[in-house]
Design an enzyme around this catalytic site. Structure first.
Site, mmCIF file in Angstrom:
data_model
loop_
_atom_site.group_PDB
_atom_site.id
_atom_site.type_symbol
_atom_site.label_atom_id
_atom_site.label_comp_id
_atom_site.label_asym_id
_atom_site.label_seq_id
_atom_site.Cartn_x
_atom_site.Cartn_y
_atom_site.Cartn_z
ATOM 1 N N GLU A 106 31.275 -20.637 22.709
ATOM 2 C CA GLU A 106 30.285 -19.926 22.000
ATOM 3 C C GLU A 106 31.034 -19.365 20.656
ATOM 4 O OE1 GLU A 106 27.458 -19.697 20.903
ATOM 5 O OE2 GLU A 106 26.103 -19.403 22.513
ATOM 6 N N ASP A 120 26.528 -11.831 21.656
ATOM 7 C CA ASP A 120 25.934 -10.977 20.953
ATOM 8 C C ASP A 120 25.195 -10.075 22.046
ATOM 9 O OD1 ASP A 120 24.606 -9.235 19.243
ATOM 10 O OD2 ASP A 120 23.501 -10.750 18.168
ATOM 11 N N PHE A 137 26.190 -8.749 10.502
ATOM 12 C CA PHE A 137 25.539 -9.901 10.786
ATOM 13 C C PHE A 137 26.700 -10.999 9.784
ATOM 14 C CE2 PHE A 137 23.413 -13.657 9.747
ATOM 15 C CZ PHE A 137 22.560 -14.004 10.858
HETATM 16 C C1 PRP Z 1 23.766 -17.896 18.422
HETATM 17 C C2 PRP Z 1 25.072 -17.903 18.923
HETATM 18 C C3 PRP Z 1 24.773 -18.011 20.261
HETATM 19 C C4 PRP Z 1 23.834 -16.779 20.411
HETATM 20 C C5 PRP Z 1 24.297 -15.546 20.889
HETATM 21 O O1 PRP Z 1 22.819 -18.678 18.219
HETATM 22 O O2 PRP Z 1 25.306 -19.305 18.485
HETATM 23 O O3 PRP Z 1 24.339 -18.946 20.854
HETATM 24 O O4 PRP Z 1 23.247 -16.659 19.188
HETATM 25 O O5 PRP Z 1 23.561 -14.421 20.706
HETATM 26 P P1 PRP Z 1 23.089 -13.568 21.977
HETATM 27 O O6 PRP Z 1 24.334 -13.370 22.860
HETATM 28 O O7 PRP Z 1 22.162 -12.653 21.537
HETATM 29 O O8 PRP Z 1 22.354 -14.472 23.224
HETATM 30 P P2 PRP Z 1 21.611 -18.867 17.274
HETATM 31 O O9 PRP Z 1 20.385 -18.855 17.922
HETATM 32 O O10 PRP Z 1 21.572 -18.300 16.161
HETATM 33 O O11 PRP Z 1 21.679 -20.670 17.240
HETATM 34 P P3 PRP Z 1 22.866 -21.632 16.377
HETATM 35 O O12 PRP Z 1 24.031 -21.435 17.384
HETATM 36 O O13 PRP Z 1 22.306 -22.954 16.391
HETATM 37 O O14 PRP Z 1 23.129 -20.969 15.224
#
Ligand code: PRP
Length: 180
Positions: A100, A104, A153
């Site tokens: 990942e 977050d 961010f």
């Molecule tokens: C982001 C990141 C993780 C997720 C983490 O994806 O790539 O997959 O958020 O956040 P969390 O721990 O709060 O679940 P995003 O939804 O922004 O999609 P992307 O990877 O396509 O940018």
């Protein structure tokens, strides 16, 4: 220092990221010596981290990718995550590392970990380039972490703001008031 492509402030320059990714790759190579690994990238943010990390790993490894979509993230601990692209191959009996860009709230990885464990892999670990513990809602930690992030961010090195900036080589700070 400002990004050469944008006026954004650089948090982790490309050279620093490369050094840290190489360290993670060396650590993974030691931990999995003599084994083969499946790296599972979570689209889209992890694509660039996975491609660099894979080239720092010496044991045999293959790739697979999943994509998820999320609803209600940040608002409720019950935020729903849904798989929109599943694995291409079974991971039963395999050594898996979920890759990942950012850990977050943990909702995405907690959901994916639960799903993948149902397939009974030989082992399952998590590599996250960035860890933002301040916003965690799920009890989940990564086994391999690049950098711990304050509650900012960030964009670049795969991470986006409204789908932009993924191609920046540096990880940059996005101002909270930035227009889409
Ligand atoms: C982001 C990141 C993780 C997720 C983490 O994806 O790539 O997959 O958020 O956040 P969390 O721990 O709060 O679940 P995003 O939804 O922004 O999609 P992307 O990877 O396509 O940018």
């Amino acid at each position: 220092m400002l990004s050469t492509q944008t006026k954004l402030e650089v948090l982790h320059p490309a050279g620093q990221i490369a050094g840290r990714v190489a360290e993670l790759g060396a650590q993974i190579s030691r931990d999995y010596a003599g084994k083969s690994i499946i790296l599972i990238g979570v689209l889209k943010g992890a694509a660039i981290f996975l491609s660099d990390l894979a080239r720092s790993i010496t044991p045999a490894c293959t790739f697979d990718f999943v994509a998820v979509s999320s609803y209600g993230r940040g608002a409720h601990s019950s935020g729903i995550v849904r798989m929109v692209k599943d694995l291409d191959h079974s991971i039963e009996g395999q050594h898996v590392i979920l890759v990942e860009d950012i850990l977050d709230t943990g909702l995405t990885l907690a959901y994916l970990r639960g799903l993948l464990l149902q397939q009974k892999p030989a082992s399952l670990k998590i590599a996250a380039l960035l860890d933002k513990p301040a916003r965690r809602l799920e009890k989940i930690e990564a086994d391999y972490v690049g950098f711990t992030l304050p509650n900012h961010f960030v964009v670049g090195y795969g991470m986006d703001f409204a789908e932009r900036y993924r191609n920046l080589p540096d990880i940059c700070l996005m101002p909270p008031d930035a227009p889409e």
